[in-house]
Design a protein around this motif. Structure first.
Motif, PDB file in Angstrom:
ATOM      1  N   GLY A 127       6.109   7.322  -8.486  1.00 42.25           N
ATOM      2  CA  GLY A 127       7.550   7.363  -8.136  1.00 42.25           C
ATOM      3  C   GLY A 127       7.880   6.369  -7.036  1.00 42.25           C
ATOM      4  O   GLY A 127       8.888   5.637  -7.116  1.00 42.25           O
ATOM      5  N   GLN A 128       7.016   6.298  -6.036  1.00 36.79           N
ATOM      6  CA  GLN A 128       7.255   5.336  -4.935  1.00 36.79           C
ATOM      7  C   GLN A 128       7.123   3.902  -5.443  1.00 36.79           C
ATOM      8  O   GLN A 128       7.887   3.003  -5.063  1.00 36.79           O
ATOM      9  CB  GLN A 128       6.263   5.585  -3.800  1.00 36.79           C
ATOM     10  CG  GLN A 128       6.422   6.941  -3.099  1.00 36.79           C
ATOM     11  CD  GLN A 128       5.346   7.149  -2.049  1.00 36.79           C
ATOM     12  OE1 GLN A 128       5.436   6.605  -0.940  1.00 36.79           O
ATOM     13  NE2 GLN A 128       4.321   7.929  -2.396  1.00 36.79           N
ATOM     14  N   TRP A 129       6.157   3.692  -6.355  1.00 36.89           N
ATOM     15  CA  TRP A 129       5.940   2.348  -6.922  1.00 36.89           C
ATOM     16  C   TRP A 129       7.148   1.927  -7.751  1.00 36.89           C
ATOM     17  O   TRP A 129       7.622   0.787  -7.651  1.00 36.89           O
ATOM     18  CB  TRP A 129       4.677   2.380  -7.784  1.00 36.89           C
ATOM     19  CG  TRP A 129       4.396   1.145  -8.570  1.00 36.89           C
ATOM     20  CD1 TRP A 129       3.962  -0.062  -8.084  1.00 36.89           C
ATOM     21  CD2 TRP A 129       4.529   0.987  -9.994  1.00 36.89           C
ATOM     22  NE1 TRP A 129       3.817  -0.962  -9.122  1.00 36.89           N
ATOM     23  CE2 TRP A 129       4.154  -0.338 -10.309  1.00 36.89           C
ATOM     24  CE3 TRP A 129       4.933   1.847 -11.028  1.00 36.89           C
ATOM     25  CZ2 TRP A 129       4.157  -0.832 -11.611  1.00 36.89           C
ATOM     26  CZ3 TRP A 129       4.939   1.357 -12.331  1.00 36.89           C
ATOM     27  CH2 TRP A 129       4.553   0.034 -12.603  1.00 36.89           C
ATOM     28  N   MET A 130       7.738   2.874  -8.504  1.00 34.61           N
ATOM     29  CA  MET A 130       8.922   2.562  -9.327  1.00 34.61           C
ATOM     30  C   MET A 130      10.097   2.187  -8.441  1.00 34.61           C
ATOM     31  O   MET A 130      10.823   1.227  -8.698  1.00 34.61           O
ATOM     32  CB  MET A 130       9.265   3.771 -10.217  1.00 34.61           C
ATOM     33  CG  MET A 130       8.248   4.008 -11.315  1.00 34.61           C
ATOM     34  SD  MET A 130       8.537   5.559 -12.206  1.00 34.61           S
ATOM     35  CE  MET A 130       9.923   5.077 -13.222  1.00 34.61           C
ATOM     36  N   LEU A 131      10.270   2.921  -7.347  1.00 34.16           N
ATOM     37  CA  LEU A 131      11.365   2.612  -6.400  1.00 34.16           C
ATOM     38  C   LEU A 131      11.163   1.215  -5.821  1.00 34.16           C
ATOM     39  O   LEU A 131      12.076   0.409  -5.752  1.00 34.16           O
ATOM     40  CB  LEU A 131      11.377   3.623  -5.252  1.00 34.16           C
ATOM     41  CG  LEU A 131      12.269   4.852  -5.393  1.00 34.16           C
ATOM     42  CD1 LEU A 131      12.189   5.680  -4.105  1.00 34.16           C
ATOM     43  CD2 LEU A 131      13.717   4.462  -5.680  1.00 34.16           C
ATOM     44  N   LEU A 132       9.938   0.933  -5.459  1.00 34.36           N
ATOM     45  CA  LEU A 132       9.606  -0.370  -4.863  1.00 34.36           C
ATOM     46  C   LEU A 132       9.955  -1.494  -5.844  1.00 34.36           C
ATOM     47  O   LEU A 132      10.368  -2.581  -5.446  1.00 34.36           O
ATOM     48  CB  LEU A 132       8.097  -0.391  -4.555  1.00 34.36           C
ATOM     49  CG  LEU A 132       7.547  -1.547  -3.720  1.00 34.36           C
ATOM     50  CD1 LEU A 132       8.080  -1.476  -2.299  1.00 34.36           C
ATOM     51  CD2 LEU A 132       6.013  -1.487  -3.720  1.00 34.36           C
ATOM     52  N   ASN A 133       9.828  -1.200  -7.146  1.00 37.70           N
ATOM     53  CA  ASN A 133      10.091  -2.223  -8.170  1.00 37.70           C
ATOM     54  C   ASN A 133      11.457  -2.058  -8.814  1.00 37.70           C
ATOM     55  O   ASN A 133      11.705  -2.601  -9.889  1.00 37.70           O
ATOM     56  CB  ASN A 133       8.988  -2.131  -9.252  1.00 37.70           C
ATOM     57  CG  ASN A 133       7.645  -2.589  -8.704  1.00 37.70           C
ATOM     58  OD1 ASN A 133       7.383  -3.778  -8.613  1.00 37.70           O
ATOM     59  ND2 ASN A 133       6.817  -1.636  -8.277  1.00 37.70           N
ATOM     60  N   ILE A 171       0.856  -1.201   0.000  1.00 35.09           N
ATOM     61  CA  ILE A 171       0.000   0.000   0.000  1.00 35.09           C
ATOM     62  C   ILE A 171       0.886   1.243   0.000  1.00 35.09           C
ATOM     63  O   ILE A 171       1.688   1.443   0.908  1.00 35.09           O
ATOM     64  CB  ILE A 171      -0.920   0.038   1.238  1.00 35.09           C
ATOM     65  CG1 ILE A 171      -1.823  -1.206   1.276  1.00 35.09           C
ATOM     66  CG2 ILE A 171      -1.783   1.308   1.211  1.00 35.09           C
ATOM     67  CD1 ILE A 171      -2.696  -1.299   2.519  1.00 35.09           C
ATOM     68  N   ILE A 172       0.777   2.033  -1.082  1.00 35.49           N
ATOM     69  CA  ILE A 172       1.563   3.270  -1.222  1.00 35.49           C
ATOM     70  C   ILE A 172       0.592   4.442  -1.109  1.00 35.49           C
ATOM     71  O   ILE A 172      -0.497   4.398  -1.669  1.00 35.49           O
ATOM     72  CB  ILE A 172       2.286   3.291  -2.592  1.00 35.49           C
ATOM     73  CG1 ILE A 172       3.310   2.150  -2.686  1.00 35.49           C
ATOM     74  CG2 ILE A 172       2.940   4.641  -2.851  1.00 35.49           C
ATOM     75  CD1 ILE A 172       3.858   1.934  -4.092  1.00 35.49           C
ATOM     76  N   THR A 173       0.932   5.456  -0.338  1.00 37.12           N
ATOM     77  CA  THR A 173       0.019   6.604  -0.211  1.00 37.12           C
ATOM     78  C   THR A 173       0.782   7.912  -0.438  1.00 37.12           C
ATOM     79  O   THR A 173       2.007   7.966  -0.345  1.00 37.12           O
ATOM     80  CB  THR A 173      -0.604   6.666   1.214  1.00 37.12           C
ATOM     81  OG1 THR A 173       0.454   6.730   2.165  1.00 37.12           O
ATOM     82  CG2 THR A 173      -1.485   5.461   1.477  1.00 37.12           C
ATOM     83  N   ALA A 174       0.032   8.951  -0.742  1.00 42.93           N
ATOM     84  CA  ALA A 174       0.608  10.291  -0.884  1.00 42.93           C
ATOM     85  C   ALA A 174      -0.529  11.302  -0.800  1.00 42.93           C
ATOM     86  O   ALA A 174      -1.677  10.981  -1.147  1.00 42.93           O
ATOM     87  CB  ALA A 174       1.333  10.449  -2.221  1.00 42.93           C
ATOM     88  N   SER A 175      -0.204  12.505  -0.322  1.00 46.00           N
ATOM     89  CA  SER A 175      -1.260  13.517  -0.239  1.00 46.00           C
ATOM     90  C   SER A 175      -1.018  14.609  -1.278  1.00 46.00           C
ATOM     91  O   SER A 175       0.091  14.748  -1.807  1.00 46.00           O
ATOM     92  CB  SER A 175      -1.305  14.127   1.166  1.00 46.00           C
ATOM     93  OG  SER A 175      -0.328  15.129   1.279  1.00 46.00           O
ATOM     94  N   GLY A 176      -2.082  15.319  -1.555  1.00 49.27           N
ATOM     95  CA  GLY A 176      -2.015  16.356  -2.583  1.00 49.27           C
ATOM     96  C   GLY A 176      -2.203  17.738  -2.012  1.00 49.27           C
ATOM     97  O   GLY A 176      -2.085  17.951  -0.805  1.00 49.27           O
TER      98      GLY A 176
END
Ligand SMILES: O=P(O)(O)OP(=O)(O)OP(=O)(O)OC[C@H]1O[C@@H](n2cnc3c(O)ncnc32)[C@H](O)[C@@H]1O
Ligand SMILES: [Mg+2]
Length: 170
Positions: free
Chosen positions: A160-166, A93-98
């Motif tokens: 960006g967080q998903w790319m780092l994770l992968n 689960i990746i989260t971010a606020s706007g």
């Protein structure tokens, strides 16, 4: 690989399509599990996570993305807040606020009478379906940024967080 966005709102679906141009993206109805008008960061964030989980769990090899708008108090001032969540097929689960922006007192009064922001914004702007177009953020920034652009920024933080994770491009 495909991406399901937990909404039928075009500002949310288009924001994801812009950030994942080479992946099949579609929007599906998804329960947020929170009130129609979230009234805190925590509730808004939970709404985004619940939507993303709803999408990811239903379909294997699918990334679920949830985007949720809400309002939250900072001292005595009410702000528009926005949260995004990305849930991977492996259940990360990746989260971010706007972006946040202060909401005028007359809109706050309507919200405190349990009227949804979308409804209030249509009346305030004398337009139809503001929440599917420039959004409150567009109205309150003199159209300098739209709701879709704001959500695209949130999806950028998720991607960006998903790319780092992968380990992309490492
Ligand atoms: O179809 P969904 O995905 O539910 O999209 P929505 O427009 O209802 O948006 P949210 O549920 O994420 O937002 C919760 C409530 O706040 C309203 N809202 C949030 N951000 C808004 C914005 O920028 N402009 C207008 N209404 C907004 C929205 O209309 C809802 O009534
Ligand atoms: Mg909604």
């Amino acid at each position: 690989m495909q991406i399901q966005v937990g909404s039928k709102n075009p500002t949310k679906i288009q924001a994801v399509k812009e950030m994942f141009p080479n992946i099949d993206v579609n929007g599906v109805q998804a329960e947020s599990g929170v009130s129609e008008q979230p009234f805190s960061d925590e509730e808004t964030r939970l709404g985004a996570i619940t939507r993303a989980k709803h999408c990811a769990i239903k379909n294997p090899y699918t990334i679920g993305i949830g985007l949720e708008g809400g309002v939250m108090y900072m001292d005595n001032d009410l702000y528009l807040c926005n949260w995004g969540a990305l849930v991977t097929p492996e259940n990360d689960i990746i989260t971010a606020s706007g972006a946040r922006i202060k909401i005028p007192k007359d809109i706050e009064e309507g919200l405190l009478k349990n009227v949804e922001l979308g409804t209030l914004m249509d009346t305030y702007a004398e337009r139809k379906d503001v929440s599917k177009k420039e959004g409150a953020i567009g109205i309150f920034t003199n159209q300098l940024i739209t709701r879709q652009e704001m959500f695209r920024h949130v999806v950028t933080l998720l991607k960006g967080q998903w790319m780092l994770l992968n380990n992309y491009n490492k």
